[in-house]
Design a protein around this motif. Structure first.
Motif, short mmCIF file in Angstrom:
data_model
loop_
_atom_site.label_atom_id
_atom_site.label_comp_id
_atom_site.label_asym_id
_atom_site.label_seq_id
_atom_site.Cartn_x
_atom_site.Cartn_y
_atom_site.Cartn_z
N ASP A 49 -12.58 -97.09 -52.63
CA ASP A 49 -12.92 -96.65 -53.98
C ASP A 49 -11.77 -96.92 -54.95
N PHE A 50 -10.54 -96.71 -54.49
CA PHE A 50 -9.37 -97.01 -55.31
C PHE A 50 -9.35 -98.48 -55.69
N LEU A 51 -9.57 -99.35 -54.72
CA LEU A 51 -9.52 -100.78 -54.98
C LEU A 51 -10.61 -101.22 -55.94
N HIS B 195 -2.70 -91.36 -56.44
CA HIS B 195 -1.52 -91.30 -55.57
C HIS B 195 -1.32 -92.60 -54.81
N LEU B 196 -2.43 -93.30 -54.49
CA LEU B 196 -2.29 -94.57 -53.78
C LEU B 196 -1.59 -95.61 -54.66
N MET B 197 -1.87 -95.60 -55.95
CA MET B 197 -1.16 -96.53 -56.83
C MET B 197 0.34 -96.26 -56.78
N LEU C 33 2.80 -86.60 -55.64
CA LEU C 33 1.95 -87.78 -55.48
C LEU C 33 2.54 -88.75 -54.47
N ARG C 34 3.86 -88.88 -54.48
CA ARG C 34 4.51 -89.78 -53.51
C ARG C 34 4.34 -89.26 -52.08
N ALA D 223 2.34 -91.22 -49.16
CA ALA D 223 2.98 -91.55 -47.89
C ALA D 223 2.12 -91.10 -46.72
N ASP D 224 1.56 -89.90 -46.82
CA ASP D 224 0.69 -89.40 -45.76
C ASP D 224 -0.56 -90.27 -45.61
N CYS D 225 -1.18 -90.62 -46.74
CA CYS D 225 -2.39 -91.44 -46.70
C CYS D 225 -2.12 -92.83 -46.13
N LEU D 226 -1.01 -93.43 -46.51
CA LEU D 226 -0.70 -94.77 -46.04
C LEU D 226 -0.36 -94.77 -44.55
N ARG D 227 0.27 -93.71 -44.08
CA ARG D 227 0.51 -93.61 -42.64
C ARG D 227 -0.81 -93.54 -41.88
N ILE D 228 -1.75 -92.78 -42.38
CA ILE D 228 -3.07 -92.68 -41.75
C ILE D 228 -3.77 -94.05 -41.75
#
Length: 225
Positions: free
Chosen positions: A48-50, A176-178, A209-210, A214-219
Motif C-alpha cells: 500500500d505504501f508503494l 514511517h516506511l518512507m 517513526l524511525r 526499523a521494526d517493520c523492515l526487520r520483519i
C-alpha cells in the motif's frame, strides 16, 4: 557533512534519494512476498505504501514538475512526454499490484500448514516484480534527462515550492516506511535535506517513526531476532 556541503543542488540530491527509496522498496516487496516468515499484513502495508507513493510521485512530476521544466526549456517537452508515457505503463502495473488480495490472509490447512498464502504470495510476487522492473527501467531512462534538467532549469526557489507541495499532498500511508527507506538510501545530511520540509508538528515524531520503521523492515527482511 552538513547540508551546505552537499556537492549537488537540493533538487538533484532529493530526487536521487527518493528514486533510491523507490528502488529499495520495490525490490524488497518482490523479495519478501514469497518468504513465509514475513506476515501478510506486513507485505500489505509495504504494498500500500508503494502504490500510494509511486502514484503520487509520478503525478506530481506530470502535473507540476514537467510544466516547470518545459517553461524554462521548451525543447524538453518531447523527452518529458516520453517519460509521462512510461508513467502510464507504471500506473497499469500499479493497478495490478493494488488488486492482489493480500488481505485474504492465511488459513490453516488440514495438516496444520498454511494454504491460502501460497497463491496470494505468488500473485503478489509476480505483480511486485513487474512494478520493480518497470520502476528500475523507468529510472534508468529518467535520471539522465531529469537530473541535468533540475540542475540547469529549476531554480532553488522553484524547487522549494515544488517540494513543499509534494510534502503537503503526500498520501498518509505508512509514512514511517518512507523515513526508514530514506535513512537506508542516503547520508544523514541528504536525509535531513528531504525532511527539512516536514511540518513542524511532525518533526518531534521522527525518533518514534524511525523505531517503527526499523521494526517493520526487520520483519519484511525476515530478521526479527
Amino acid at each position: 557533512m552538513t547540508i551546505d556541503a552537499l556537492a549537488h543542488p537540493p533538487a538533484v540530491v532529493e530526487t536521487r534519494l527518493v528514486h533510491e527509496v523507490h528502488r529499495l522498496a520495490t525490490a524488497l516487496l518482490a523479495e519478501a512476498a514469497v518468504d513465509p516468515s514475513v506476515p501478510l499484513p506486513a507485505l500489505a502495508e509495504l504494498r500500500d505504501f508503494l502504490v500510494a507513493n509511486l502514484r503520487h510521485h509520478h503525478e506530481t512530476e506530470d502535473d507540476d514538475l514537467w510544466p516547470r521544466i518545459i517553461a524554462a526549456a521548451p525543447a524538453m517537452e518531447g523527452a518529458l512526454g516520453a517519460l509521462s508515457a512510461e508513467h502510464e505503463r507504471l500506473e497499469a502495473a500499479l493497478d495490478l499490484l493494488a488488486a492482489v488480495a493480500v488481505g485474504d490472509g492465511e488459513r490453516e490447512g488440514a495438516a496444520g500448514g498454511r494454504t491460502a498464502a501460497d497463491p496470494v504470495r505468488a500473485a503478489l510476487r509476480d505483480a511486485a516484480a513487474a512494478v520493480r522492473d518497470t520502476v528500475h527501467d523507468h529510472l534508468a531512462h529518467e535520471e539522465p534527462l531529469l537530473l541535468p534538467a533540475l540542475r540547469d532549469h529549476v531554480s532553488p526557489a522553484g524547487w522549494q515550492e515544488f517540494a513543499q507541495r509534494v510534502i503537503a499532498t503526500t498520501p498518509p500511508v505508512a509514512g514511517h516506511l518512507m523515513i526508514g527507506f530514506l535513512d537506508e538510501a542516503g547520508t544523514p545530511a541528504e536525509v535531513e535535506l528531504v525532511l527539512a520540509g516536514l511540518p513542524e508538528p511532525v518533526r518531534p515524531l521522527l525518533p518514534a517513526l524511525r523505531l517503527q520503521a526499523a521494526d517493520c523492515l526487520r520483519i519484511l527482511r525476515g530478521t526479527t531476532s
